[in-house]
Scaffold this motif. Structure first.
Motif, PDB file in Angstrom:
ATOM      1  N   VAL A  89      75.611  39.939  -0.996  1.00 53.20           N
ATOM      2  CA  VAL A  89      76.372  38.700  -0.807  1.00 53.20           C
ATOM      3  C   VAL A  89      77.298  38.834   0.398  1.00 53.20           C
ATOM      4  O   VAL A  89      77.986  39.838   0.560  1.00 53.20           O
ATOM      5  CB  VAL A  89      77.197  38.376  -2.074  1.00 53.20           C
ATOM      6  N   ILE A  90      77.295  37.800   1.240  1.00 51.72           N
ATOM      7  CA  ILE A  90      78.213  37.715   2.374  1.00 51.72           C
ATOM      8  C   ILE A  90      79.125  36.516   2.126  1.00 51.72           C
ATOM      9  O   ILE A  90      78.702  35.369   2.275  1.00 51.72           O
ATOM     10  CB  ILE A  90      77.462  37.574   3.717  1.00 51.72           C
ATOM     11  N   PRO A  91      80.371  36.770   1.691  1.00 53.80           N
ATOM     12  CA  PRO A  91      81.302  35.664   1.422  1.00 53.80           C
ATOM     13  C   PRO A  91      81.898  35.113   2.714  1.00 53.80           C
ATOM     14  O   PRO A  91      81.770  35.710   3.782  1.00 53.80           O
ATOM     15  CB  PRO A  91      82.366  36.314   0.550  1.00 53.80           C
ATOM     16  N   ARG A  92      82.579  33.975   2.578  1.00 51.62           N
ATOM     17  CA  ARG A  92      83.257  33.299   3.699  1.00 51.62           C
ATOM     18  C   ARG A  92      82.321  32.984   4.860  1.00 51.62           C
ATOM     19  O   ARG A  92      82.705  33.053   6.019  1.00 51.62           O
ATOM     20  CB  ARG A  92      84.434  34.129   4.198  1.00 51.62           C
ATOM     21  N   ALA A  93      81.090  32.621   4.552  1.00 48.77           N
ATOM     22  CA  ALA A  93      80.130  32.242   5.589  1.00 48.77           C
ATOM     23  C   ALA A  93      80.354  30.781   5.966  1.00 48.77           C
ATOM     24  O   ALA A  93      81.032  30.033   5.261  1.00 48.77           O
ATOM     25  CB  ALA A  93      78.703  32.441   5.072  1.00 48.77           C
ATOM     26  N   ALA A  94      79.762  30.374   7.063  1.00 47.60           N
ATOM     27  CA  ALA A  94      79.900  28.995   7.516  1.00 47.60           C
ATOM     28  C   ALA A  94      79.166  28.021   6.597  1.00 47.60           C
ATOM     29  O   ALA A  94      79.545  26.865   6.477  1.00 47.60           O
ATOM     30  CB  ALA A  94      79.374  28.867   8.941  1.00 47.60           C
ATOM     31  N   GLY A  95      78.118  28.496   5.927  1.00 48.64           N
ATOM     32  CA  GLY A  95      77.347  27.663   5.011  1.00 48.64           C
ATOM     33  C   GLY A  95      76.592  28.531   4.031  1.00 48.64           C
ATOM     34  O   GLY A  95      76.504  29.743   4.201  1.00 48.64           O
ATOM     35  N   ASP A  96      76.072  27.918   2.991  1.00 43.79           N
ATOM     36  CA  ASP A  96      75.300  28.647   1.990  1.00 43.79           C
ATOM     37  C   ASP A  96      73.857  28.801   2.466  1.00 43.79           C
ATOM     38  O   ASP A  96      73.253  27.833   2.931  1.00 43.79           O
ATOM     39  CB  ASP A  96      75.298  27.906   0.652  1.00 43.79           C
ATOM     40  N   SER A  97      73.307  30.015   2.328  1.00 43.64           N
ATOM     41  CA  SER A  97      71.907  30.241   2.677  1.00 43.64           C
ATOM     42  C   SER A  97      71.402  31.489   1.967  1.00 43.64           C
ATOM     43  O   SER A  97      72.175  32.357   1.582  1.00 43.64           O
ATOM     44  CB  SER A  97      71.731  30.390   4.191  1.00 43.64           C
ATOM     45  N   VAL A  98      70.078  31.555   1.807  1.00 45.91           N
ATOM     46  CA  VAL A  98      69.432  32.700   1.190  1.00 45.91           C
ATOM     47  C   VAL A  98      68.323  33.162   2.125  1.00 45.91           C
ATOM     48  O   VAL A  98      67.484  32.362   2.542  1.00 45.91           O
ATOM     49  CB  VAL A  98      68.834  32.343  -0.187  1.00 45.91           C
ATOM     50  N   VAL A  99      68.322  34.455   2.437  1.00 36.78           N
ATOM     51  CA  VAL A  99      67.285  35.036   3.279  1.00 36.78           C
ATOM     52  C   VAL A  99      66.656  36.183   2.505  1.00 36.78           C
ATOM     53  O   VAL A  99      67.363  37.070   2.016  1.00 36.78           O
ATOM     54  CB  VAL A  99      67.873  35.555   4.615  1.00 36.78           C
ATOM     55  N   ALA A 100      65.339  36.161   2.381  1.00 38.49           N
ATOM     56  CA  ALA A 100      64.616  37.220   1.687  1.00 38.49           C
ATOM     57  C   ALA A 100      64.398  38.383   2.635  1.00 38.49           C
ATOM     58  O   ALA A 100      63.880  38.210   3.738  1.00 38.49           O
ATOM     59  CB  ALA A 100      63.290  36.691   1.172  1.00 38.49           C
ATOM     60  N   GLU A 101      64.814  39.571   2.202  1.00 38.42           N
ATOM     61  CA  GLU A 101      64.550  40.788   2.949  1.00 38.42           C
ATOM     62  C   GLU A 101      63.567  41.620   2.136  1.00 38.42           C
ATOM     63  O   GLU A 101      63.203  41.237   1.024  1.00 38.42           O
ATOM     64  CB  GLU A 101      65.856  41.532   3.204  1.00 38.42           C
ATOM     65  N   ALA A 102      63.151  42.742   2.645  1.00 35.63           N
ATOM     66  CA  ALA A 102      62.122  43.539   1.975  1.00 35.63           C
ATOM     67  C   ALA A 102      62.519  43.949   0.564  1.00 35.63           C
ATOM     68  O   ALA A 102      61.715  43.864  -0.360  1.00 35.63           O
ATOM     69  CB  ALA A 102      61.799  44.770   2.809  1.00 35.63           C
ATOM     70  N   ASP A 103      63.762  44.375   0.367  1.00 37.88           N
ATOM     71  CA  ASP A 103      64.156  44.929  -0.927  1.00 37.88           C
ATOM     72  C   ASP A 103      65.277  44.174  -1.625  1.00 37.88           C
ATOM     73  O   ASP A 103      65.742  44.604  -2.680  1.00 37.88           O
ATOM     74  CB  ASP A 103      64.558  46.396  -0.764  1.00 37.88           C
ATOM     75  N   CYS A 104      65.719  43.061  -1.053  1.00 37.10           N
ATOM     76  CA  CYS A 104      66.799  42.287  -1.680  1.00 37.10           C
ATOM     77  C   CYS A 104      66.851  40.876  -1.089  1.00 37.10           C
ATOM     78  O   CYS A 104      66.126  40.559  -0.162  1.00 37.10           O
ATOM     79  CB  CYS A 104      68.146  42.979  -1.508  1.00 37.10           C
TER      80      CYS A 104
END
Length: 99
Positions: A24-39
């Motif tokens: 989780v990356i808090p305080r981002a400019a907007g909500d988004s989800v990016v799939a990486e290899a292991d998470c």
């Protein structure tokens, strides 16, 4: 109806529950989800204070997986950016989980 495809990107089935490994990356400019290899790397706008980030994360994941936020729990890492999330009987799998 619970989808039972083979998820990827740090996701696995535990009975009817889907268990996710997230960063989780808090305080981002907007909500988004990016799939990486292991998470899943999840950016959220909420700050990491007084449980606001975890609450916002539960609401976002509930919406994406078609469940109320009460069925999304932080199983491990509630005070960390690396978390294990349990979603009780999701009704759909978002496209980013396709292997």
């Amino acid at each position: 109806m619970t989808p039972k495809g083979e998820p990827g990107h740090g996701a696995r089935w535990d009975g009817d529950d889907l268990v996710l490994t997230v960063r989780v990356i808090p305080r981002a400019a907007g909500d988004s989800v990016v799939a990486e290899a292991d998470c899943l790397r999840i950016r959220i706008t909420a700050p990491p204070v007084e449980g606001k980030a975890n609450e916002h994360l539960a609401k976002l994941l509930g919406k994406l997986f078609g469940v109320p936020k009460s069925r999304v729990t932080v199983a491990r890492g509630s005070a960390s950016r690396a978390k294990t999330i349990r979603i009780n009987a999701p009704t759909r799998l978002p496209d980013f989980l396709e292997a």
